[in-house]
Design a protein around this motif. Sequence first.
Motif, PDB file in Angstrom:
ATOM      1  N   PHE A  21       0.596  -1.289   0.070  1.00 31.37           N
ATOM      2  CA  PHE A  21       0.128   0.083  -0.094  1.00 31.37           C
ATOM      3  C   PHE A  21       0.828   1.196   0.021  1.00 31.37           C
ATOM      4  CE2 PHE A  21      -2.657   3.312   1.443  1.00 31.37           C
ATOM      5  CZ  PHE A  21      -3.969   3.223   0.828  1.00 31.37           C
ATOM      6  N   ALA A  22       1.748   1.263   0.859  1.00 30.82           N
ATOM      7  CA  ALA A  22       2.600   2.463   1.041  1.00 30.82           C
ATOM      8  C   ALA A  22       4.202   1.890   0.981  1.00 30.82           C
ATOM      9  CB  ALA A  22       2.539   3.209   2.321  1.00 30.82           C
ATOM     10  N   VAL A  23       5.010   2.857   0.408  1.00 28.24           N
ATOM     11  CA  VAL A  23       6.580   2.261   0.458  1.00 28.24           C
ATOM     12  C   VAL A  23       7.277   3.577   0.592  1.00 28.24           C
ATOM     13  CG1 VAL A  23       8.312   1.397  -0.996  1.00 28.24           C
ATOM     14  CG2 VAL A  23       6.078   0.637  -1.473  1.00 28.24           C
ATOM     15  N   ARG A  24       8.349   3.617   1.685  1.00 21.56           N
ATOM     16  CA  ARG A  24       9.017   4.581   2.075  1.00 21.56           C
ATOM     17  C   ARG A  24      10.342   4.105   2.389  1.00 21.56           C
ATOM     18  NH1 ARG A  24       5.001   6.194   0.496  1.00 21.56           N
ATOM     19  NH2 ARG A  24       3.827   7.882   1.217  1.00 21.56           N
ATOM     20  N   PHE A  25      11.401   4.789   1.663  1.00 21.40           N
ATOM     21  CA  PHE A  25      12.859   4.562   2.062  1.00 21.40           C
ATOM     22  C   PHE A  25      12.988   5.394   3.332  1.00 21.40           C
ATOM     23  CE2 PHE A  25      12.849   2.959  -2.139  1.00 21.40           C
ATOM     24  CZ  PHE A  25      13.876   1.976  -2.295  1.00 21.40           C
ATOM     25  N   ASP A  26      14.042   5.011   4.180  1.00 19.49           N
ATOM     26  CA  ASP A  26      14.489   5.598   4.960  1.00 19.49           C
ATOM     27  C   ASP A  26      15.290   6.997   4.604  1.00 19.49           C
ATOM     28  OD1 ASP A  26      17.062   4.708   4.647  1.00 19.49           O
ATOM     29  OD2 ASP A  26      17.141   3.674   6.467  1.00 19.49           O
ATOM     30  N   PRO A  27      15.725   7.811   5.479  1.00 24.25           N
ATOM     31  CA  PRO A  27      16.386   9.151   5.213  1.00 24.25           C
ATOM     32  C   PRO A  27      17.834   8.705   4.439  1.00 24.25           C
ATOM     33  CG  PRO A  27      15.519   9.536   7.085  1.00 24.25           C
ATOM     34  CD  PRO A  27      15.324   8.161   6.891  1.00 24.25           C
ATOM     35  N   ALA A  28      18.547   7.847   4.981  1.00 25.83           N
ATOM     36  CA  ALA A  28      19.621   7.293   4.483  1.00 25.83           C
ATOM     37  C   ALA A  28      19.609   6.503   2.957  1.00 25.83           C
ATOM     38  CB  ALA A  28      20.731   6.563   5.527  1.00 25.83           C
ATOM     39  N   GLY A  29      18.308   5.978   2.903  1.00 32.97           N
ATOM     40  CA  GLY A  29      18.190   5.184   1.727  1.00 32.97           C
ATOM     41  C   GLY A  29      18.621   3.729   1.893  1.00 32.97           C
ATOM     42  N   LYS A  30      18.746   3.329   2.992  1.00 35.96           N
ATOM     43  CA  LYS A  30      19.410   1.853   3.307  1.00 35.96           C
ATOM     44  C   LYS A  30      18.147   0.778   3.562  1.00 35.96           C
ATOM     45  CE  LYS A  30      23.883   3.580   4.603  1.00 35.96           C
ATOM     46  NZ  LYS A  30      25.094   3.478   5.515  1.00 35.96           N
ATOM     47  N   ARG A  31      17.076   1.340   4.073  1.00 34.51           N
ATOM     48  CA  ARG A  31      16.234   0.670   4.522  1.00 34.51           C
ATOM     49  C   ARG A  31      14.831   1.124   3.663  1.00 34.51           C
ATOM     50  NH1 ARG A  31      16.082   1.312  10.610  1.00 34.51           N
ATOM     51  NH2 ARG A  31      16.777   3.223   9.810  1.00 34.51           N
ATOM     52  N   VAL A  32      13.982   0.041   3.480  1.00 38.65           N
ATOM     53  CA  VAL A  32      12.556   0.322   2.841  1.00 38.65           C
ATOM     54  C   VAL A  32      11.647  -0.364   3.560  1.00 38.65           C
ATOM     55  CG1 VAL A  32      12.788  -1.576   0.843  1.00 38.65           C
ATOM     56  CG2 VAL A  32      11.306   0.518   0.645  1.00 38.65           C
ATOM     57  N   ALA A  33      10.649   0.433   3.933  1.00 39.51           N
ATOM     58  CA  ALA A  33       9.379  -0.053   4.797  1.00 39.51           C
ATOM     59  C   ALA A  33       8.159  -0.213   3.654  1.00 39.51           C
ATOM     60  CB  ALA A  33       9.183   0.898   5.836  1.00 39.51           C
TER      61      ALA A  33
END
Length: 85
Positions: A21-33
């Motif tokens: 439904f939603a996809v968000r990368f962390d600010p460093a671009g190392k993890r994706v939720a």
Amino acid sequence: RLVDTTNPDAGRTIPLAGKPFAVRFDPAGKRVAVSSSEKQVIEVFDAATGARVHSAAFKYEPVGLAWSRDGSALAAHTVAAGRVA
């Protein structure tokens, strides 16, 4: 499918618990939720390897995601509860 825009052929497929439904990368671009309202779960993946590093189940459908500025926390909004988890 995650795709590196500098090299589209370097993308990877990550198996998810349900439809995203939603996809968000962390600010460093190392993890994706990724939230799945279908399975009422949020999964966090290592963006480089695709490995699942965290998973959390919810009573209601998680739809909105937001990382804290420093990437140390992930907030989720659920529709039915109308709350931030």
